[in-house]
Design a protein around this motif. Sequence first.
Motif, PDB file in Angstrom:
ATOM      1  N   GLY A   1      74.315  54.514  26.181  1.00  0.00           N
ATOM      2  CA  GLY A   1      74.467  53.234  25.908  1.00  0.00           C
ATOM      3  C   GLY A   1      73.025  52.660  25.598  1.00  0.00           C
ATOM      4  N   THR A   2      71.986  53.066  26.300  1.00  0.00           N
ATOM      5  CA  THR A   2      70.668  52.632  26.218  1.00  0.00           C
ATOM      6  C   THR A   2      70.030  53.129  25.000  1.00  0.00           C
TER       7      THR A   2
ATOM      8  N   ASN B   1      78.179  42.347  31.116  1.00  0.00           N
ATOM      9  CA  ASN B   1      77.962  42.810  32.411  1.00  0.00           C
ATOM     10  C   ASN B   1      77.327  42.061  33.531  1.00  0.00           C
TER      11      ASN B   1
ATOM     12  N   ASP C   1      76.382  45.081  21.787  1.00  0.00           N
ATOM     13  CA  ASP C   1      76.436  45.888  23.041  1.00  0.00           C
ATOM     14  C   ASP C   1      77.830  45.684  23.310  1.00  0.00           C
TER      15      ASP C   1
ATOM     16  N   ARG D   1      81.349  47.945  26.996  1.00  0.00           N
ATOM     17  CA  ARG D   1      82.575  47.748  27.529  1.00  0.00           C
ATOM     18  C   ARG D   1      83.882  47.000  26.844  1.00  0.00           C
TER      19      ARG D   1
HETATM   20  C1  LIG Z   1      76.390  46.109  28.922  1.00  0.00           C
HETATM   21  C2  LIG Z   1      75.841  47.360  29.070  1.00  0.00           C
HETATM   22  N1  LIG Z   1      75.075  48.069  27.943  1.00  0.00           N
HETATM   23  C3  LIG Z   1      74.329  49.129  28.079  1.00  0.00           C
HETATM   24  C4  LIG Z   1      74.474  49.817  28.962  1.00  0.00           C
HETATM   25  C5  LIG Z   1      73.596  51.249  29.136  1.00  0.00           C
HETATM   26  O1  LIG Z   1      74.557  52.197  29.077  1.00  0.00           O
HETATM   27  P1  LIG Z   1      73.798  53.789  29.620  1.00  0.00           P
HETATM   28  O2  LIG Z   1      73.883  53.489  31.168  1.00  0.00           O
HETATM   29  O3  LIG Z   1      74.886  54.836  28.999  1.00  0.00           O
HETATM   30  O4  LIG Z   1      72.582  53.773  29.102  1.00  0.00           O
HETATM   31  C6  LIG Z   1      75.146  49.176  30.344  1.00  0.00           C
HETATM   32  C7  LIG Z   1      75.171  50.524  31.518  1.00  0.00           C
HETATM   33  O5  LIG Z   1      75.776  50.050  32.465  1.00  0.00           O
HETATM   34  C8  LIG Z   1      75.679  48.180  30.203  1.00  0.00           C
HETATM   35  O6  LIG Z   1      76.557  47.652  31.120  1.00  0.00           O
END
Ligand SMILES: Cc1ncc(COP(=O)(O)O)c(C=O)c1O
Length: 340
Positions: free
Chosen positions: A58-59, A139, A168, A171
Amino acid sequence: MIDLRSDTVTKPTHAMRQAAFDAQVGDDVYEEDPSVKELEDKAAEMLGKESALFVTSGTQGNQIAILTHCTPGSEVIMGENAHLFVYEGAAMSAFAGIQSRTLPAKRGALDPEDVRAAIRPEDIHFPETSLICLENTHNKAGGVVVPLGNMQDIYDVAREHGVPVHLDGARLFNASVASGVSLKRYADQTDTVQVCLSKGLGAPMGSIIAGPTAFIQRARKWRKRLGGGLRQVGMVAAPGLVALTEMVDRLKEDHEHADRLAAGIEAVDGLVLEEKVETNMVLINVKEAGHDADSFLTELEEEGIKAVKYGPYTVRFVTHYDVSGEEIDIAVERIQKRFG
Ligand SMILES: Cc1ncc(COP(=O)(O)O)c(C=O)c1O
């Protein structure tokens, strides 16, 4: 141990492991991996975007989107508690040379008028506003669903000023299952979107960025620059496809479990729900019970339950595929006995 720290702790299902074993693979840097192509096509279709790109996390997905949208010295608008701002190690400053402009957010939602006021007019003194970033579910706000109408209003403002919007959607599947609003309708209110396969959907790794084909081609180059161009990566794209096709609808079980967990914890005097539960997260304030988050978590772990600290007095629980309904009931029973 009943592990409620995050939905990232889920292990790949049997079907995912089998899919990895059976996957057709090729060199994905040459765009020759059929399993990656199938995953990207499916994701693009589900999100209603022209094209999609498989990325490691995700990052990485968020950062590639920022690198592709923005030029160094420009400014990105986002909520003050956005994952991008709080939890990505200031990657956008480190890699993209971006200045972040944070705005207050109520239950994860920015006020469209604040966004309008924050967009910089053309002036030699000002950075250019190059992007607006939204997050859904949110989150840090406790897995709340940001209303579609709020996203629409912000997208209207953004288009008026010619500023792109990135979502983003780590979820977004949870948001869609909880609200009944399709992924496409959410994604329609943005230019680009990132969704995670390795959260509630349980895939071993990976995220998707989706958007216009020309954008995704440029994003592919950024992915390569960052060392994220992988070779026979169909081995992990194939489980990602299982995640998209078999694991979305069942998220409602996680949401029911979160409701049940919250009700059970709230029944304990002094444990206060901080945010209405809408998806798979439960935020509890433990102060009135005479605890801080650290002492609460230590005692919780003695009961065989893991959660995470989310503030000095705030503890976050996340329900997911690897915790059954029976385990939720056991967790509630133990919490009530220990803290009640
Ligand atoms: C809202 C949100 N965006 C991005 C990420 C990043 O994902 P990753 O851990 O796969 O880098 C997370 C991870 O928990 C998240 O909660």
